[in-house]
Motif scaffolding. Sequence first.
Motif, PDB file in Angstrom:
ATOM      1  N   GLU A 292       5.330   6.853   8.217  1.00 32.86           N
ATOM      2  CA  GLU A 292       4.648   7.594   9.291  1.00 32.86           C
ATOM      3  C   GLU A 292       3.164   7.768   9.005  1.00 32.86           C
ATOM      4  O   GLU A 292       2.320   7.663   9.903  1.00 32.86           O
ATOM      5  N   GLN A 293       2.832   8.059   7.740  1.00 27.36           N
ATOM      6  CA  GLN A 293       1.438   8.336   7.378  1.00 27.36           C
ATOM      7  C   GLN A 293       0.722   7.119   6.803  1.00 27.36           C
ATOM      8  O   GLN A 293      -0.390   7.236   6.298  1.00 27.36           O
ATOM      9  N   ASP A 294       1.366   5.953   6.904  1.00 25.15           N
ATOM     10  CA  ASP A 294       0.782   4.706   6.412  1.00 25.15           C
ATOM     11  C   ASP A 294       0.366   4.824   4.947  1.00 25.15           C
ATOM     12  O   ASP A 294      -0.730   4.425   4.550  1.00 25.15           O
ATOM     13  N   GLN A 295       1.273   5.394   4.147  1.00 22.45           N
ATOM     14  CA  GLN A 295       1.027   5.556   2.714  1.00 22.45           C
ATOM     15  C   GLN A 295       1.893   4.573   1.934  1.00 22.45           C
ATOM     16  O   GLN A 295       2.727   4.939   1.115  1.00 22.45           O
ATOM     17  N   ILE A 296       1.658   3.286   2.227  1.00 17.69           N
ATOM     18  CA  ILE A 296       2.358   2.202   1.563  1.00 17.69           C
ATOM     19  C   ILE A 296       1.318   1.339   0.853  1.00 17.69           C
ATOM     20  O   ILE A 296       0.348   0.888   1.469  1.00 17.69           O
ATOM     21  N   VAL A 297       1.512   1.140  -0.432  1.00 14.80           N
ATOM     22  CA  VAL A 297       0.580   0.334  -1.224  1.00 14.80           C
ATOM     23  C   VAL A 297       1.288  -0.971  -1.610  1.00 14.80           C
ATOM     24  O   VAL A 297       2.331  -0.957  -2.263  1.00 14.80           O
ATOM     25  N   TYR A 298       0.708  -2.088  -1.164  1.00 17.65           N
ATOM     26  CA  TYR A 298       1.264  -3.405  -1.477  1.00 17.65           C
ATOM     27  C   TYR A 298       0.476  -4.013  -2.632  1.00 17.65           C
ATOM     28  O   TYR A 298      -0.756  -4.112  -2.576  1.00 17.65           O
ATOM     29  N   LEU A 299       1.192  -4.423  -3.680  1.00 17.09           N
ATOM     30  CA  LEU A 299       0.532  -5.049  -4.819  1.00 17.09           C
ATOM     31  C   LEU A 299      -0.106  -6.367  -4.390  1.00 17.09           C
ATOM     32  O   LEU A 299       0.299  -6.974  -3.400  1.00 17.09           O
ATOM     33  N   ASP A 300      -1.112  -6.791  -5.137  1.00 16.05           N
ATOM     34  CA  ASP A 300      -1.772  -8.065  -4.889  1.00 16.05           C
ATOM     35  C   ASP A 300      -0.731  -9.186  -4.782  1.00 16.05           C
ATOM     36  O   ASP A 300       0.284  -9.180  -5.490  1.00 16.05           O
ATOM     37  N   SER A 301      -0.992 -10.129  -3.907  1.00 12.78           N
ATOM     38  CA  SER A 301      -0.008 -11.187  -3.642  1.00 12.78           C
ATOM     39  C   SER A 301       0.341 -12.019  -4.874  1.00 12.78           C
ATOM     40  O   SER A 301       1.416 -12.613  -4.947  1.00 12.78           O
ATOM     41  N   ASP A 302      -0.561 -12.047  -5.867  1.00  8.35           N
ATOM     42  CA  ASP A 302      -0.295 -12.821  -7.089  1.00  8.35           C
ATOM     43  C   ASP A 302       0.303 -11.986  -8.211  1.00  8.35           C
ATOM     44  O   ASP A 302       0.498 -12.484  -9.323  1.00  8.35           O
ATOM     45  N   PHE A 303       0.598 -10.723  -7.943  1.00 15.32           N
ATOM     46  CA  PHE A 303       0.979  -9.817  -9.024  1.00 15.32           C
ATOM     47  C   PHE A 303       2.202 -10.299  -9.792  1.00 15.32           C
ATOM     48  O   PHE A 303       2.254 -10.198 -11.025  1.00 15.32           O
TER      49      PHE A 303
END
Length: 326
Positions: A292-303
């Motif tokens: 709801e609060q857009d508090q999603i952290v996506y790791l770098d695509s190469d992680f």
Amino acid sequence: MLRGAGFAALALTAAFTLSACAPGAEANEEQAAPAETTVTITDNHGEVEVPVNPERVVALDNHVFETLDEWDVPLVAAPKGIMGTAWPDYTDDAEVADVGTHREPDLEAIVAAQPDLIIGGYRFSESYDTIVEQNPDAAVIEIAPRDGEDPMEELKRETEILGQIFDREDEAAEITSELDQSIADAKQAYNGTDSVIGLITSGGKIEFAAPVTGRSVGPVFSALGLKPAIEQQAEDTSHGDDISVEAIAAANPDWIVVLDRDASFAEPEPGAVPADELIAGSEALQGVTAVEQDQIVYLDSDFYLTEDIQAYTELYEQLQEAFAGA
């Protein structure tokens, strides 16, 4: 005449003697001393004598590629099959022999490369004994993070060892200092009460990355003192554990930190779905605070390919920015 010649010779000898005893002579001798050609390091198996600035290096441990690339260290062989497109200086270089992947390694390619130093371990740890046996003239080391030890301290240790080997101790200290600073900044930005869940997506599925022991995301919990939305030990530390969207919704995390494994590969697994579609686009998760609060952290695509000290430094900087902006 003879006496004069003898006196002149004696005077000349005295002059040389005085010159040798002059204050600058000792310093000149020190400057002329040859640099150390080997250094003894302690790897995951014990003490190993390795050449300083070895000319022919094979690297198999994903944790070291970024550092070696930054330091312009050439490689004679590497496992291109698990390097993706993250290190084109190595993967695109036809002079760098391809060792393949850890599942189907071409260990003969290492032998043919005639290395002075082989940095093994991590995905290639099961090949260690064979590599040592096949390359008696090379120093073989494993310096990847060890199980049961603090992951961040292990990454720092690995970097410091590389600094010793490649005569880059100052640069290594700078890299480890940047990690420490990124952790401190992220800790300061985190409010200490928001709940967090770590997830791994692959092949259209969502898996749970357990706090501390889970793959990639797990170590972030202990490093930053994050409050887990779900307290559970990892059963599968490599790929994550089964979890339903209903269980995630019931936990109602304030933050979600996600590793998208498929994003690391040019040709993802069949059925692959981008992580944001699986999570932010999930109907069952729409009422979750993090969504709801857009508090999603996506790791770098190469992680998933890297998992090195630089990758974690960037992740902590990313988390610091996210926490501070909430």
